[in-house]
Design a protein around this motif. Structure first.
Motif, short mmCIF file in Angstrom:
data_model
loop_
_atom_site.label_atom_id
_atom_site.label_comp_id
_atom_site.label_asym_id
_atom_site.label_seq_id
_atom_site.Cartn_x
_atom_site.Cartn_y
_atom_site.Cartn_z
N GLU A 134 10.35 -7.81 16.58
CA GLU A 134 10.02 -7.06 15.36
C GLU A 134 8.67 -7.53 14.80
O GLU A 134 7.85 -6.71 14.36
CB GLU A 134 11.11 -7.25 14.32
CG GLU A 134 12.40 -6.49 14.63
CD GLU A 134 13.52 -6.85 13.69
OE1 GLU A 134 13.38 -7.87 12.95
OE2 GLU A 134 14.53 -6.14 13.67
N ARG A 135 8.45 -8.84 14.82
CA ARG A 135 7.19 -9.38 14.33
C ARG A 135 6.02 -8.93 15.21
O ARG A 135 4.97 -8.52 14.70
CB ARG A 135 7.28 -10.91 14.29
CG ARG A 135 6.03 -11.58 13.70
CD ARG A 135 6.26 -13.06 13.44
NE ARG A 135 6.61 -13.77 14.66
CZ ARG A 135 7.83 -14.24 14.93
NH1 ARG A 135 8.81 -14.07 14.07
NH2 ARG A 135 8.06 -14.89 16.06
N GLN A 136 6.23 -8.97 16.52
CA GLN A 136 5.19 -8.52 17.44
C GLN A 136 4.89 -7.04 17.24
O GLN A 136 3.73 -6.62 17.24
CB GLN A 136 5.62 -8.79 18.88
CG GLN A 136 5.68 -10.27 19.24
CD GLN A 136 6.30 -10.50 20.60
OE1 GLN A 136 6.78 -9.55 21.23
NE2 GLN A 136 6.32 -11.74 21.05
N TYR A 137 5.95 -6.27 17.06
CA TYR A 137 5.79 -4.83 16.88
C TYR A 137 4.95 -4.53 15.64
O TYR A 137 4.03 -3.71 15.68
CB TYR A 137 7.16 -4.18 16.77
CG TYR A 137 7.13 -2.70 16.49
CD1 TYR A 137 6.81 -1.80 17.50
CD2 TYR A 137 7.41 -2.22 15.22
CE1 TYR A 137 6.78 -0.44 17.24
CE2 TYR A 137 7.38 -0.86 14.96
CZ TYR A 137 7.07 0.02 15.97
OH TYR A 137 7.03 1.36 15.71
N GLN A 188 -0.08 -2.78 13.20
CA GLN A 188 -1.12 -3.00 12.20
C GLN A 188 -2.50 -2.97 12.85
O GLN A 188 -3.45 -2.40 12.28
CB GLN A 188 -0.89 -4.33 11.49
CG GLN A 188 -1.91 -4.62 10.38
CD GLN A 188 -1.92 -3.54 9.33
OE1 GLN A 188 -0.91 -3.24 8.72
NE2 GLN A 188 -3.08 -2.94 9.09
N LYS A 189 -2.61 -3.57 14.03
CA LYS A 189 -3.90 -3.54 14.72
C LYS A 189 -4.28 -2.12 15.12
O LYS A 189 -5.44 -1.74 15.08
CB LYS A 189 -3.84 -4.44 15.96
CG LYS A 189 -3.83 -5.93 15.62
CD LYS A 189 -3.95 -6.80 16.86
CE LYS A 189 -4.00 -8.28 16.49
NZ LYS A 189 -4.16 -9.15 17.66
N VAL A 235 7.04 -2.31 23.16
CA VAL A 235 7.83 -3.29 22.42
C VAL A 235 8.97 -2.59 21.69
O VAL A 235 10.09 -3.09 21.62
CB VAL A 235 6.94 -4.07 21.43
CG1 VAL A 235 7.78 -5.04 20.60
CG2 VAL A 235 5.86 -4.83 22.18
N ARG A 236 8.69 -1.41 21.14
CA ARG A 236 9.73 -0.67 20.42
C ARG A 236 10.89 -0.30 21.34
O ARG A 236 12.07 -0.38 20.95
CB ARG A 236 9.11 0.60 19.85
CG ARG A 236 9.91 1.31 18.75
CD ARG A 236 10.98 2.23 19.28
NE ARG A 236 10.46 3.22 20.17
CZ ARG A 236 11.22 4.03 20.88
NH1 ARG A 236 12.54 3.93 20.82
NH2 ARG A 236 10.69 4.92 21.69
#
Length: 327
Positions: free
Chosen positions: A245-248, A253-254, A291-292
């Motif tokens: 979730e943090r990576q996603y 955001q990027k 990732v999702r």
């Protein structure tokens, strides 16, 4: 399958002409969204109230992209029904903790969920189907089955949920291939996390899903050991989910940052810089989708683990009660 792209009229224009799109009676919220991209046959991104939002068609399930050509055909069908840039009405039934909007979606021709069923590019998700929707959804599917459209051209089709449960998906691992070049150098943990999560979950679930039933009566002590193993697997899986979730969020955001740069470059008439920024933005969006996908798989396994824990706890309680009654 006939593309409707040329015949689509925006929701705003229809509203101005006095045409009212149908609204789901039990929707928690409704709104107009502009389609950004189609992920697969039942999921897409759209701007809702100025924010990128992920939507999933309610009551239907589409073949996975890794499920032969049927996943690709399903994705293409949804792209034709709700092209990038088109306006849709979304009636959100509920929002998952990860921010996924489960919704009934309408374009200028009607309910998109039903249309995917009519074309044979999605199947009814009976597990979640109930109430007044049941008959019309099943009728839409039956029509496609009878006509052998899309997914129903197969002799023995494997349902999408069966495909996932059987562990045949490779999207979590293949997704890491999207994270290439400069992106991997900037985000090495994201590429690893995509595949690791599924490995962790499958190891934790192997005993629960693939253990053959024994004819012998299982001791309470053995059930308690099984319970502890499932609880440990759940703890590990929840930690993996949090990491993903943090990576996603970071990747998304990027992607938004690159989109802003593209807009700024366009305002300054620097088309070359704008194109480069959009390429970067699209790479990050693809990475975010990889990732999702893993997040969706992990979430499904969390549910299965919790169900398994509940089942074993009940078995332990019943065994202890039976032991006390026999003493």
């Amino acid at each position: 399958m006939t593309s409707r792209t040329s015949s689509l009229v925006t929701v705003a224009a229809l509203a101005g002409a006095g045409f009212a799109l149908p609204v789901a009676a039990q929707a928690q919220s409704s709104g107009t969204a502009r389609v950004r991209s189609v992920v697969d046959g039942d999921t897409f991104w759209a701007d809702l109230n100025g924010r990128p939002t992920r939507f999933r068609l309610s009551y239907v399930d589409a073949p996975e992209l890794t499920q032969g050509r049927w996943g690709r055909l399903s994705q293409e069908a949804l792209q034709n029904i709700i092209p990038t840039g088109s306006l849709v009405q979304v009636d959100t039934l509920y929002v998952t903790p990860e921010g996924l909007h489960i919704a009934q979606v309408y374009n200028s021709d009607g309910l998109v969920n039903l249309e995917m069923l009519r074309q044979g590019h999605a199947v009814v998700y009976e597990r979640f189907l109930h109430g007044a929707n049941r008959q019309r959804y099943l009728e839409a599917q039956e029509g496609a089955q009878t006509a052998r459209l899309g997914f129903w051209q197969q002799r023995n089709p494997v349902m999408p949920w069966e495909f996932r449960e059987a562990g045949m998906q490779t999207s979590a691992f293949a997704g890491a291939n999207v994270l290439n070049g400069s992106f991997i150098r900037e985000n090495p943990t994201a590429a690893a996390g995509v595949g690791i999560a599924t490995v962790v979950v499958m190891v934790g679930l192997s005993k629960l899903l693939w253990k053959k039933p024994s004819q012998k009566k299982v001791s309470i002590r053995q059930m308690e050991r099984d319970l502890k193993q499932l609880q440990r697997s759940l703890t590990t899986t929840l930690a993996s989910r949090k990491q993903l979730e943090r990576q996603y969020d970071e990747i998304l955001q990027k992607a938004e940052d690159w989109y802003v740069r593209a807009e700024q470059a366009t305002q300054h008439h620097n088309d070359s810089l704008a194109r480069d920024a959009l390429v970067q933005r699209n790479q990050h969006m693809s990475a975010a989708e990889a990732v999702r996908k893993s997040l969706d798989e992990v979430e499904a396994q969390v549910v299965t683990l919790r169900e398994g824990i509940s089942r074993v706890e009940s078995q332990i309680s019943m065994a202890k009660l039976e032991r006390e009654m026999n003493n």
